[in-house]
Design a protein around this motif. Structure first.
Motif, PDB file in Angstrom:
ATOM      1  N   SER A  20       0.811  -1.221   0.000  1.00  0.00           N
ATOM      2  CA  SER A  20       0.000   0.000   0.000  1.00  0.00           C
ATOM      3  C   SER A  20       0.844   1.271   0.000  1.00  0.00           C
ATOM      4  CB  SER A  20      -0.928   0.003   1.220  1.00  0.00           C
ATOM      5  OG  SER A  20      -0.173   0.037   2.412  1.00  0.00           O
ATOM      6  N   CYS A  21       2.132   1.141  -0.228  1.00  0.00           N
ATOM      7  CA  CYS A  21       3.046   2.287  -0.185  1.00  0.00           C
ATOM      8  C   CYS A  21       3.232   2.884  -1.580  1.00  0.00           C
ATOM      9  CB  CYS A  21       4.397   1.841   0.372  1.00  0.00           C
ATOM     10  SG  CYS A  21       5.586   3.196   0.570  1.00  0.00           S
ATOM     11  N   GLN A  66       5.999  -6.760   3.540  1.00  0.00           N
ATOM     12  CA  GLN A  66       7.000  -6.188   4.439  1.00  0.00           C
ATOM     13  C   GLN A  66       6.524  -4.851   4.982  1.00  0.00           C
ATOM     14  OE1 GLN A  66      10.685  -7.729   1.817  1.00  0.00           O
ATOM     15  NE2 GLN A  66      11.171  -5.970   3.057  1.00  0.00           N
ATOM     16  N   ILE A  67       7.114  -4.444   6.111  1.00  0.00           N
ATOM     17  CA  ILE A  67       6.799  -3.172   6.742  1.00  0.00           C
ATOM     18  C   ILE A  67       8.107  -2.428   6.996  1.00  0.00           C
ATOM     19  CG2 ILE A  67       5.867  -2.085   8.822  1.00  0.00           C
ATOM     20  CD1 ILE A  67       4.072  -4.538   9.147  1.00  0.00           C
ATOM     21  N   HIS A  71       6.897   4.112   5.198  1.00  0.00           N
ATOM     22  CA  HIS A  71       5.629   3.828   4.518  1.00  0.00           C
ATOM     23  C   HIS A  71       4.867   5.118   4.217  1.00  0.00           C
ATOM     24  CE1 HIS A  71       1.351   2.549   4.319  1.00  0.00           C
ATOM     25  NE2 HIS A  71       1.883   1.586   3.597  1.00  0.00           N
ATOM     26  N   GLU A  72       4.487   5.314   2.946  1.00  0.00           N
ATOM     27  CA  GLU A  72       3.704   6.476   2.527  1.00  0.00           C
ATOM     28  C   GLU A  72       2.488   5.970   1.752  1.00  0.00           C
ATOM     29  OE1 GLU A  72       5.821   9.638   0.550  1.00  0.00           O
ATOM     30  OE2 GLU A  72       7.573   9.312   1.803  1.00  0.00           O
ATOM     31  N   PRO A  73       1.339   5.837   2.423  1.00  0.00           N
ATOM     32  CA  PRO A  73       0.156   5.306   1.740  1.00  0.00           C
ATOM     33  C   PRO A  73      -0.459   6.317   0.771  1.00  0.00           C
ATOM     34  CG  PRO A  73      -0.443   5.988   3.933  1.00  0.00           C
ATOM     35  CD  PRO A  73       1.062   6.158   3.819  1.00  0.00           C
ATOM     36  N   PHE A  80      -4.635  -0.575   7.549  1.00  0.00           N
ATOM     37  CA  PHE A  80      -4.809  -1.185   8.858  1.00  0.00           C
ATOM     38  C   PHE A  80      -3.500  -1.878   9.232  1.00  0.00           C
ATOM     39  CE2 PHE A  80      -6.527  -3.954   5.573  1.00  0.00           C
ATOM     40  CZ  PHE A  80      -5.891  -5.167   5.812  1.00  0.00           C
ATOM     41  N   ASP A  81      -3.216  -1.910  10.536  1.00  0.00           N
ATOM     42  CA  ASP A  81      -1.963  -2.477  11.027  1.00  0.00           C
ATOM     43  C   ASP A  81      -1.951  -3.995  10.901  1.00  0.00           C
ATOM     44  OD1 ASP A  81      -0.926   0.008  11.715  1.00  0.00           O
ATOM     45  OD2 ASP A  81      -1.800  -0.061  13.716  1.00  0.00           O
ATOM     46  N   VAL A  82      -0.785  -4.516  10.551  1.00  0.00           N
ATOM     47  CA  VAL A  82      -0.542  -5.957  10.470  1.00  0.00           C
ATOM     48  C   VAL A  82       0.818  -6.242  11.092  1.00  0.00           C
ATOM     49  CG1 VAL A  82      -1.959  -6.374   8.414  1.00  0.00           C
ATOM     50  CG2 VAL A  82       0.425  -5.712   8.140  1.00  0.00           C
ATOM     51  N   ALA A  83       1.068  -7.496  11.430  1.00  0.00           N
ATOM     52  CA  ALA A  83       2.371  -7.889  11.980  1.00  0.00           C
ATOM     53  C   ALA A  83       3.390  -7.978  10.843  1.00  0.00           C
ATOM     54  CB  ALA A  83       2.253  -9.231  12.685  1.00  0.00           C
TER      55      ALA A  83
END
Length: 98
Positions: A20-21, A66-67, A71-73, A80-83
Motif C-alpha cells: 500500500s506504499c 514487508q513493513i 511507509h507512505e500510503p 490497517f496495522d498488520v504484523a
C-alpha cells in the motif's frame, strides 16, 4: 451558507505494508516460506507464493507484506496495522535519526 470542503473518503482498505506504499512497484510473485495467505479450502495446500516488487525509496526488492518506517500510503487508501514478516526479501537500511 456554510460550505465545508469535502474530504475524500478512502475507497480501498489495505495492510500498512509495502503493497500500500507509494514507493512500491509490483513485479510478480515468488516462493516464500513465510507466505501469510490462507488456503481457501481444506482440499488445497497452503499458498506458498507472495507478491513482490521494487521499493523506489530503498532501491531493493521487497515482499508486498514487508513493513518499514518510510511507509507512505496513497491518500485515498485506508490502511490497517498488520504484523511484520520474520524476514525481508532483501535487507533494508532504514534512515537513522541523528
Amino acid at each position: 451558507m456554510n460550505h465545508q470542503p469535502t474530504v475524500a473518503e478512502p475507497f480501498m482498505h489495505s495492510p500498512r505494508a509495502c503493497v500500500s506504499c507509494q514507493h512500491y512497484g509490483h513485479q510478480g510473485f515468488d516462493e516464500d516460506k513465510h507466505c501469510p495467505f490462507q488456503q481457501r479450502s481444506s482440499l488445497q495446500q497452503k499458498p506458498s507464493r507472495t507478491p513482490y516488487g521494487r521499493c523506489d525509496r530503498h532501491g531493493v526488492q521487497v515482499f508486498a507484506t514487508q513493513i518499514c518506517n518510510a511507509h507512505e500510503p496513497d491518500p485515498h487508501m485506508a490502511c490497517f496495522d498488520v504484523a511484520n514478516r520474520p524476514e525481508p526479501r532483501e535487507a533494508i537500511q532504514e534512515d537513522m535519526a541523528i
